[in-house]
Design a protein around this motif. Structure first.
Motif, PDB file in Angstrom:
ATOM      1  N   LEU A   1      32.990 -47.506  11.336  1.00 24.21           N
ATOM      2  CA  LEU A   1      33.792 -46.301  11.499  1.00 24.21           C
ATOM      3  C   LEU A   1      33.630 -45.736  12.905  1.00 24.21           C
ATOM      4  CD1 LEU A   1      33.225 -44.347   8.149  1.00 24.21           C
ATOM      5  CD2 LEU A   1      34.596 -46.394   8.589  1.00 24.21           C
ATOM      6  N   ASN A   2      34.701 -45.171  13.414  1.00 22.97           N
ATOM      7  CA  ASN A   2      34.691 -44.517  14.724  1.00 22.97           C
ATOM      8  C   ASN A   2      33.872 -43.231  14.617  1.00 22.97           C
ATOM      9  OD1 ASN A   2      35.229 -43.032  17.052  1.00 22.97           O
ATOM     10  ND2 ASN A   2      37.383 -43.586  17.107  1.00 22.97           N
ATOM     11  N   SER A   3      32.659 -43.248  15.137  1.00 24.12           N
ATOM     12  CA  SER A   3      31.757 -42.108  14.987  1.00 24.12           C
ATOM     13  C   SER A   3      32.218 -40.892  15.760  1.00 24.12           C
ATOM     14  CB  SER A   3      30.347 -42.499  15.436  1.00 24.12           C
ATOM     15  OG  SER A   3      30.334 -42.885  16.796  1.00 24.12           O
ATOM     16  N   ARG A   4      33.213 -41.065  16.635  1.00 22.43           N
ATOM     17  CA  ARG A   4      33.742 -39.932  17.392  1.00 22.43           C
ATOM     18  C   ARG A   4      34.870 -39.227  16.647  1.00 22.43           C
ATOM     19  NH1 ARG A   4      34.357 -42.951  23.283  1.00 22.43           N
ATOM     20  NH2 ARG A   4      32.141 -43.305  23.667  1.00 22.43           N
ATOM     21  N   GLY A   5      35.232 -39.756  15.495  1.00 25.44           N
ATOM     22  CA  GLY A   5      36.363 -39.219  14.764  1.00 25.44           C
ATOM     23  C   GLY A   5      36.080 -37.886  14.108  1.00 25.44           C
ATOM     24  N   SER A   6      37.144 -37.170  13.808  1.00 28.13           N
ATOM     25  CA  SER A   6      37.037 -35.916  13.071  1.00 28.13           C
ATOM     26  C   SER A   6      36.768 -36.217  11.603  1.00 28.13           C
ATOM     27  CB  SER A   6      38.343 -35.127  13.194  1.00 28.13           C
ATOM     28  OG  SER A   6      39.410 -35.856  12.591  1.00 28.13           O
ATOM     29  N   ALA A   7      36.492 -35.166  10.829  1.00 26.19           N
ATOM     30  CA  ALA A   7      36.261 -35.345   9.393  1.00 26.19           C
ATOM     31  C   ALA A   7      37.469 -35.994   8.729  1.00 26.19           C
ATOM     32  CB  ALA A   7      35.945 -34.000   8.737  1.00 26.19           C
ATOM     33  N   ALA A   8      38.684 -35.583   9.143  1.00 21.72           N
ATOM     34  CA  ALA A   8      39.903 -36.146   8.552  1.00 21.72           C
ATOM     35  C   ALA A   8      40.056 -37.620   8.912  1.00 21.72           C
ATOM     36  CB  ALA A   8      41.127 -35.364   9.021  1.00 21.72           C
ATOM     37  N   GLU A   9      39.729 -37.990  10.165  1.00 21.28           N
ATOM     38  CA  GLU A   9      39.835 -39.386  10.582  1.00 21.28           C
ATOM     39  C   GLU A   9      38.826 -40.247   9.843  1.00 21.28           C
ATOM     40  OE1 GLU A   9      41.145 -39.793  15.118  1.00 21.28           O
ATOM     41  OE2 GLU A   9      39.571 -38.307  14.853  1.00 21.28           O
ATOM     42  N   LEU A  10      37.606 -39.755   9.708  1.00 22.02           N
ATOM     43  CA  LEU A  10      36.586 -40.515   8.978  1.00 22.02           C
ATOM     44  C   LEU A  10      36.991 -40.688   7.521  1.00 22.02           C
ATOM     45  CD1 LEU A  10      33.274 -38.961  10.396  1.00 22.02           C
ATOM     46  CD2 LEU A  10      34.390 -41.099  11.053  1.00 22.02           C
ATOM     47  N   SER A  11      37.547 -39.650   6.953  1.00 25.47           N
ATOM     48  CA  SER A  11      38.006 -39.721   5.565  1.00 25.47           C
ATOM     49  C   SER A  11      39.096 -40.775   5.409  1.00 25.47           C
ATOM     50  CB  SER A  11      38.523 -38.354   5.117  1.00 25.47           C
ATOM     51  OG  SER A  11      39.018 -38.402   3.797  1.00 25.47           O
ATOM     52  N   ALA A  12      40.019 -40.851   6.383  1.00 19.97           N
ATOM     53  CA  ALA A  12      41.096 -41.844   6.320  1.00 19.97           C
ATOM     54  C   ALA A  12      40.538 -43.258   6.397  1.00 19.97           C
ATOM     55  CB  ALA A  12      42.092 -41.606   7.451  1.00 19.97           C
ATOM     56  N   MET A  13      39.530 -43.482   7.231  1.00 20.90           N
ATOM     57  CA  MET A  13      38.931 -44.815   7.346  1.00 20.90           C
ATOM     58  C   MET A  13      38.192 -45.197   6.070  1.00 20.90           C
ATOM     59  SD  MET A  13      37.608 -45.036  11.326  1.00 20.90           S
ATOM     60  CE  MET A  13      37.245 -43.307  11.624  1.00 20.90           C
ATOM     61  N   VAL A  14      37.469 -44.238   5.500  1.00 19.36           N
ATOM     62  CA  VAL A  14      36.759 -44.502   4.243  1.00 19.36           C
ATOM     63  C   VAL A  14      37.756 -44.804   3.135  1.00 19.36           C
ATOM     64  CG1 VAL A  14      35.360 -43.432   2.438  1.00 19.36           C
ATOM     65  CG2 VAL A  14      34.673 -43.211   4.830  1.00 19.36           C
ATOM     66  N   ASP A  15      38.836 -44.024   3.065  1.00 21.54           N
ATOM     67  CA  ASP A  15      39.853 -44.266   2.043  1.00 21.54           C
ATOM     68  C   ASP A  15      40.487 -45.649   2.202  1.00 21.54           C
ATOM     69  OD1 ASP A  15      39.400 -41.774   1.004  1.00 21.54           O
ATOM     70  OD2 ASP A  15      41.148 -40.831   1.950  1.00 21.54           O
ATOM     71  N   GLU A  16      40.582 -46.111   3.450  1.00 25.46           N
ATOM     72  CA  GLU A  16      41.220 -47.392   3.718  1.00 25.46           C
ATOM     73  C   GLU A  16      40.409 -48.550   3.147  1.00 25.46           C
ATOM     74  OE1 GLU A  16      44.304 -49.796   5.506  1.00 25.46           O
ATOM     75  OE2 GLU A  16      44.142 -47.683   4.973  1.00 25.46           O
TER      76      GLU A  16
ATOM     77  N   LEU B   1      29.859 -34.708   8.226  1.00 27.69           N
ATOM     78  CA  LEU B   1      31.303 -34.790   8.447  1.00 27.69           C
ATOM     79  C   LEU B   1      31.995 -35.512   7.299  1.00 27.69           C
ATOM     80  CD1 LEU B   1      31.776 -35.597  12.249  1.00 27.69           C
ATOM     81  CD2 LEU B   1      32.616 -33.584  11.027  1.00 27.69           C
ATOM     82  N   LEU B   2      31.386 -36.590   6.842  1.00 30.08           N
ATOM     83  CA  LEU B   2      31.982 -37.363   5.750  1.00 30.08           C
ATOM     84  C   LEU B   2      32.062 -36.526   4.472  1.00 30.08           C
ATOM     85  CD1 LEU B   2      30.249 -40.734   6.508  1.00 30.08           C
ATOM     86  CD2 LEU B   2      32.711 -40.457   6.266  1.00 30.08           C
ATOM     87  N   ARG B   3      30.997 -35.808   4.186  1.00 28.10           N
ATOM     88  CA  ARG B   3      31.024 -34.939   3.001  1.00 28.10           C
ATOM     89  C   ARG B   3      32.078 -33.849   3.167  1.00 28.10           C
ATOM     90  NH1 ARG B   3      29.057 -38.379  -0.550  1.00 28.10           N
ATOM     91  NH2 ARG B   3      26.764 -38.556  -0.615  1.00 28.10           N
ATOM     92  N   ASP B   4      32.184 -33.292   4.392  1.00 30.05           N
ATOM     93  CA  ASP B   4      33.201 -32.268   4.641  1.00 30.05           C
ATOM     94  C   ASP B   4      34.604 -32.847   4.463  1.00 30.05           C
ATOM     95  OD1 ASP B   4      31.259 -30.444   5.221  1.00 30.05           O
ATOM     96  OD2 ASP B   4      31.444 -30.612   7.409  1.00 30.05           O
ATOM     97  N   GLY B   5      34.753 -34.138   4.776  1.00 28.62           N
ATOM     98  CA  GLY B   5      36.047 -34.784   4.633  1.00 28.62           C
ATOM     99  C   GLY B   5      36.373 -35.188   3.207  1.00 28.62           C
ATOM    100  N   GLY B   6      35.442 -34.934   2.270  1.00 30.24           N
ATOM    101  CA  GLY B   6      35.707 -35.193   0.867  1.00 30.24           C
ATOM    102  C   GLY B   6      35.079 -36.447   0.298  1.00 30.24           C
ATOM    103  N   TYR B   7      34.275 -37.180   1.093  1.00 29.95           N
ATOM    104  CA  TYR B   7      33.655 -38.397   0.564  1.00 29.95           C
ATOM    105  C   TYR B   7      32.557 -38.023  -0.431  1.00 29.95           C
ATOM    106  CZ  TYR B   7      31.036 -42.752   0.231  1.00 29.95           C
ATOM    107  OH  TYR B   7      30.396 -43.867  -0.237  1.00 29.95           O
TER     108      TYR B   7
END
Length: 549
Positions: A115-130, A145-151
């Protein structure tokens, strides 16, 4: 090249470590291991040699030997609870824990999703969802950040102590050459993340190809000076590389980490690029190898000039991401008189460089992106699919055992990226001259390379379009002396200023993806015959629009 170069024939002859074979039209290394972990295990022989220097650990400076890295890896692998084919996301800044996490996942036969560690919570969430990982390995900041993004899935903060009772894994899980090994993310022209799946074979081929190139350079030097190869090797100082690329990039993973790891080199980690710190580390750690982009080289040149720094230890400098300006080349050669300078051309989907030029090979064609590497087939096609001749411009198409398997869970995009006969469309427009040098002249993809970072315009435009005050928007790159290209935006909007737009993007994407300038248009943006926004026209209007602002 392989048919006429006697050195290539010598180092790839039957019985040599780089012996080549061919299957289904693809060249491969006959003696290569079947999975990446077997290749990694070969580095155990370096034992107490320094493997990693990390100046930004929890207790300050850390120096880890190869033996310590393997022991840490085996303890971490003992607590992951994953097996062959299971996906594990790695989300950390550059640090020793990232490397150990990757090694542990590979040992278990897992698939490391970077995962792109520079990403925002929303970007990290999109990568995890992918990739829907079975486990996430993160540092403390990214875990939050990941928890904030809903993971809500299983997550281990690997920066926390493992505990003395953590079992040491005894056995590894073998993988097949075609098994997925890593997933590296790219936004693509759609503005949505997608993961390029790199198999064990593709990564191994890329890494061994790097070693083959190094061996050929040594043999060429030995021939030039009329001495045995062993005499050249004896004069080479211990390898120490400054890791400046993010480890989630193919350049960071391959050239910055795995390649020096497999050759017994010392890896000096930089958390983020900072010229003062880079110069200090080069001097203090006697760094011999630097793989970077022109932006960073300019920063280093200016800092070294101001502080009378000694960079004479540097023996190899690789540059990529954009052309190396000739005036920069002269500055670097003055600062690093012993350095062999080279360029490379590649992409995530090719597991690294597919063309390269080093030393005199590079100096012969300074404007090129290098010559096609031995295990790569390359052709240049016109829009109608016909082949271009030498010096004719078209899209660069490649085939190799290094090429990705496809995009994770994206069969339609995978199909569009490959030709019917299995060649990868790079999206880059260029030509090849009579001597095999590649020249990149444009990109078919709507992408900007700024300071070596790929910024996809569609992704930024999607975020801009979410601002309710914006009626129309377009982003594109303009030439910039320091960045190579700078991303700028033109918008039709009411009630906004430049700073509010830049901050909007920086708050929703990685900050480096935000435009550096924004111009406003009172009129609708120009469109072409297909009714798409005409960026060629916008580029020509940019000076006028920017001046008004």
């Amino acid at each position: 090249m392989s048919k006429i170069d006697p050195i290539f024939a010598e180092v790839t002859a039957p019985g040599t470590p780089f012996e080549l074979g061919e299957q289904d039209g693809l060249r491969f290394f006959v003696n290569a291991p079947s999975d990446l972990n077997q290749l990694i295990e070969s580095a155990r022989r370096f034992g107490d040699q320094t493997c990693v220097v990390d100046y930004d650990g929890p207790e300050g400076e850390r120096r880890l030997s190869f033996a310590a890295m393997f022991e840490w890896r085996d303890r971490l692998a003992g607590q992951l609870g994953i097996g062959r084919g299971q996906r594990v996301a790695i989300c950390m800044r550059n640090r020793a824990e990232w490397m150990v996490a990757f090694l542990a996942v590979v040992r278990l036969g897992g698939v490391a999703a970077l995962l792109n560690s520079r990403g925002s919570a929303a970007e990290l969430s999109a990568m995890v969802d992918e990739v829907t990982p079975d486990l996430v390995l993160a540092d403390t900041e990214r875990a939050a950040l990941l928890r904030d993004g809903g993971y809500e899935g299983r997550l281990i903060d690997v920066t926390q102590p493992l505990g003395d009772d953590t079992p040491v894994l005894a056995n590894s899980a073998a993988a097949e050459p075609s098994d997925p090994c890593a997933i590296l993310f790219t936004s693509g022209t759609t503005g949505r993340v997608k993961g390029a799946v790199l198999s064990h074979r593709s990564l191994i081929t890329g890494l061994l190809g790097t070693q083959l190139t190094g061996s050929m350079v040594l043999h060429n030097m030995a021939r030039e000076y009329g001495v045995p190869v062993d005499a050249i090797v004896a004069q080479v100082p211990p390898q120490a590389i400054l890791l400046v690329y993010p480890l989630f990039h193919i350049s960071g993973l391959g050239a910055g980490f795995l390649a020096p790891f497999l050759s017994g080199g010392k890896i000096v980690i930089m958390r983020r690029w900072e010229a003062d710190e880079a110069v200090r580390l080069i001097e203090h750690e006697w760094v011999t190898q630097l793989s970077t982009v022109p932006t960073m080289l300019w920063d280093m040149v200016h800092r070294a000039r101001a502080g009378d720094a000694d960079l004479s230890s540097v023996r190899n400098i690789g540059s990529g991401g954009q052309a190396l300006p000739l005036n920069l080349l002269e500055e670097v050669r003055a600062l690093c008189p012993h350095a062999m300078i080279g360029v490379g051309y590649g992409m995530t989907e090719t597991s690294g460089a597919i063309a390269q030029a080093v030393g005199s090979d590079f100096l012969a064609r300074r404007a090129s992106a290098g010559r096609v590497l031995p295990l790569v087939d390359l052709r240049v096609e016109r829009e109608d699919g016909t082949l271009c001749g030498s010096n004719d411009t078209g899209e660069i198409i490649v085939r190799s055992a290094m090429i990705m398997s496809g995009y994770w869970n994206r069969p339609e995009e995978t199909s569009r990226t490959f030709t019917a006969d299995g060649w990868l469309r790079t999206g880059d427009i260029g030509y090849q001259d009579e001597e095999g040098y590649i020249f990149i002249v444009d990109r078919a993809k709507d992408m900007v390379i700024s300071a070596g970072e790929n910024i996809y315009c569609a992704e930024v435009e999607r975020v801009l379009s979410e601002m309710p005050q914006i009626t129309e928007c377009a982003t594109f790159g303009i030439a910039d002396d320091r960045l190579g290209e700078a991303l700028v935006a033109v918008v039709q909007a009411d009630g906004l200023d430049e700073r509010s737009i830049i901050d909007w993007v920086a708050g929703r994407l990685a900050p480096y993806k935000a435009p550096v300038r924004v111009a406003f248009s009172r009129d609708p943006l120009p469109r072409n015959h297909s009714q798409k926004i005409d960026k060629i026209a916008l580029r020509s209007l940019w000076p006028k629009l920017a001046a008004k602002h």
